[in-house]
Write an enzyme that holds these catalytic residues in place. Structure first.
Site, PDB file in Angstrom:
ATOM      1  N   ASN A  15      -1.859   2.695 -10.789  1.00  0.00           N
ATOM      2  CA  ASN A  15      -2.451   1.934  -9.696  1.00  0.00           C
ATOM      3  C   ASN A  15      -2.314   0.452 -10.025  1.00  0.00           C
ATOM      4  O   ASN A  15      -1.805   0.078 -11.088  1.00  0.00           O
ATOM      5  CB  ASN A  15      -3.915   2.329  -9.503  1.00  0.00           C
ATOM      6  CG  ASN A  15      -4.481   1.824  -8.191  1.00  0.00           C
ATOM      7  OD1 ASN A  15      -3.884   2.028  -7.138  1.00  0.00           O
ATOM      8  ND2 ASN A  15      -5.621   1.159  -8.234  1.00  0.00           N
ATOM      9  N   LYS A  16      -2.750  -0.391  -9.128  1.00  0.00           N
ATOM     10  CA  LYS A  16      -2.615  -1.841  -9.284  1.00  0.00           C
ATOM     11  C   LYS A  16      -3.078  -2.303 -10.662  1.00  0.00           C
ATOM     12  O   LYS A  16      -4.084  -1.816 -11.172  1.00  0.00           O
ATOM     13  CB  LYS A  16      -3.413  -2.547  -8.184  1.00  0.00           C
ATOM     14  CG  LYS A  16      -3.349  -4.062  -8.211  1.00  0.00           C
ATOM     15  CD  LYS A  16      -1.918  -4.585  -8.094  1.00  0.00           C
ATOM     16  CE  LYS A  16      -1.267  -4.173  -6.798  1.00  0.00           C
ATOM     17  NZ  LYS A  16       0.151  -4.627  -6.725  1.00  0.00           N
TER      18      LYS A  16
ATOM     19  N   GLY B  45       0.847  -1.184   0.000  1.00  0.00           N
ATOM     20  CA  GLY B  45       0.000   0.000   0.000  1.00  0.00           C
ATOM     21  C   GLY B  45       0.876   1.226   0.000  1.00  0.00           C
ATOM     22  O   GLY B  45       1.782   1.352   0.834  1.00  0.00           O
ATOM     23  N   ALA B  46       0.659   2.133  -0.957  1.00  0.00           N
ATOM     24  CA  ALA B  46       1.576   3.254  -1.154  1.00  0.00           C
ATOM     25  C   ALA B  46       1.855   4.050   0.127  1.00  0.00           C
ATOM     26  O   ALA B  46       3.022   4.286   0.467  1.00  0.00           O
ATOM     27  CB  ALA B  46       1.051   4.164  -2.260  1.00  0.00           C
TER      28      ALA B  46
ATOM     29  N   ASP C  27      -0.947   4.855  -6.733  1.00  0.00           N
ATOM     30  CA  ASP C  27       0.445   4.773  -6.288  1.00  0.00           C
ATOM     31  C   ASP C  27       1.278   5.945  -6.798  1.00  0.00           C
ATOM     32  O   ASP C  27       2.300   6.276  -6.212  1.00  0.00           O
ATOM     33  CB  ASP C  27       1.060   3.449  -6.749  1.00  0.00           C
ATOM     34  CG  ASP C  27       0.492   2.276  -5.991  1.00  0.00           C
ATOM     35  OD1 ASP C  27       1.105   1.869  -4.988  1.00  0.00           O
ATOM     36  OD2 ASP C  27      -0.580   1.765  -6.375  1.00  0.00           O
TER      37      ASP C  27
END
Length: 340
Positions: free
Chosen positions: A248-249, A51-52, A238
């Site tokens: 992002n993911k 998690g960023a 992120d």
């Protein structure tokens, strides 16, 4: 509805970083004790800490570990070693800008000694908790403004809750706040291949909070939108570029395309520390590619023929044109305004 723990996802205790091992969830609650910079780097690269915002905080505390290891009181001889450790920490995961940002901020106090470095890192944990509170309040209003019908059917990807931050989270924190207000019928949770952060972690957090939810395979999300099961998509970030492109993911880009096609609001919730305005657009973002065995195996079981290669980017980039709004602790940023 039960109240999730208010404990931060990681803390400093007796010159050690203590955190939950996210690899063990949801089946076990294992505490990790990280005593060295190498321990922190391993925890970040193996996604024991992820998690960023969380990896940024871990990086800052890692600088404190290094400062205590190399800088005795009144001495400046170890500062070069700490700077070298800081470089290694910042490089552990290259896509999330929060990591380098937090490491640099902690390193900025090195001249004042290890206690000052630790004070800066622990202050960042408290700041993240307040940032979460402000960001979630703005994001809740952003969802209400765009989705007047109640209650809501929400969809999210990966994990953006208290496991990924020092408090309630970003996108998932918003979902929990809406659920606490009685405004959520159900949450669809993308399983988030290949490491199942949605199925393992987000579902665990929602279950703890008593929020109705179902897990779906990532490729079912577009079908759910077509069937009218989704009113709004909420994700984290992120790294966000100056023009509002979002890393992002992996899988987020496809969700955004599907949401745009079905005219469903697509809202990104992320702190100011996730913005990297030195980058003009998403083409400049370095995308981490992870080991092939995350895709070619499931757990310890190989699922592909031996010798099969894999394309395994950890993140993708969603262009600003597909994003309805980006929400930070400073308020709601409409994607068109960010691009301008």
């Amino acid at each position: 509805m039960s109240k999730p723990s208010d404990q931060p996802s990681l803390r400093w205790e007796d010159h050690t970083i203590v955190t939950l091992d996210q690899r063990a969830l949801p089946h076990e609650r294992l505490l990790l004790r990280l005593d060295t910079v190498d321990d922190v780097i391993t925890a970040v690269t193996t996604l024991a800490v992820r998690g960023a915002p969380s990896i940024g905080l871990a990086g800052a505390l890692g600088v404190a570990l290094s400062a205590y290891a190399h800088c005795s009181p009144g001495s400046t001889g170890g500062q070069q070693a700490v700077r070298a450790d800081a470089q290694r920490l910042a490089a552990a995961r290259p896509t999330a800008v929060n990591l380098a940002w937090a490491v640099d901020r902690a390193l900025g106090r090195l001249a004042d000694g290890p206690d000052a470095v630790l004070a800066e890192a622990t202050a960042m944990i408290e700041e993240d908790r307040e940032v979460n509170r402000q960001m979630v309040a703005h994001a809740v209003q952003a969802v209400r403004d765009r989705c007047p019908q109640r209650p809501l059917r929400l969809l999210t990807h990966c994990n953006t809750g208290r496991l990924a931050t020092a408090a309630v989270g970003t996108a998932l924190g918003t979902i929990l706040a809406l659920a606490d207000a009685g405004e959520v019928t159900e949450v669809l949770v993308d399983e988030t291949r290949p490491l199942l952060q949605g199925a393992r972690l987000t579902a665990w957090e929602l279950a703890e909070a008593g929020v109705p939810h179902r897990v779906c395979v990532d490729s079912a999300a577009a079908a759910a939108m077509r069937q009218g099961l989704v009113d709004c998509v909420l994700v984290g970030a992120d790294r966000i570029t100056a023009r509002g492109d979002v890393a992002n993911k992996i899988g987020t880009y496809g969700l955004a395309i599907a949401a745009a096609h079905h005219d469903i609001p697509f809202i990104v919730v992320a702190p100011e520390s996730s913005w990297d305005r030195s980058l003009a657009d998403g083409r400049d973002i370095v995308i981490e590619e992870r080991a092939a065995d995350e895709v070619t195996s499931f757990g310890a079981v190989r699922t592909t023929p031996r010798g099969t290669r894999a394309y395994n980017p950890a993140f993708d980039v969603t262009p600003a044109s597909l994003i309805t709004a980006i929400v930070s602790e400073h308020g709601v940023h409409h994607a068109s305004e960010v691009r301008t």
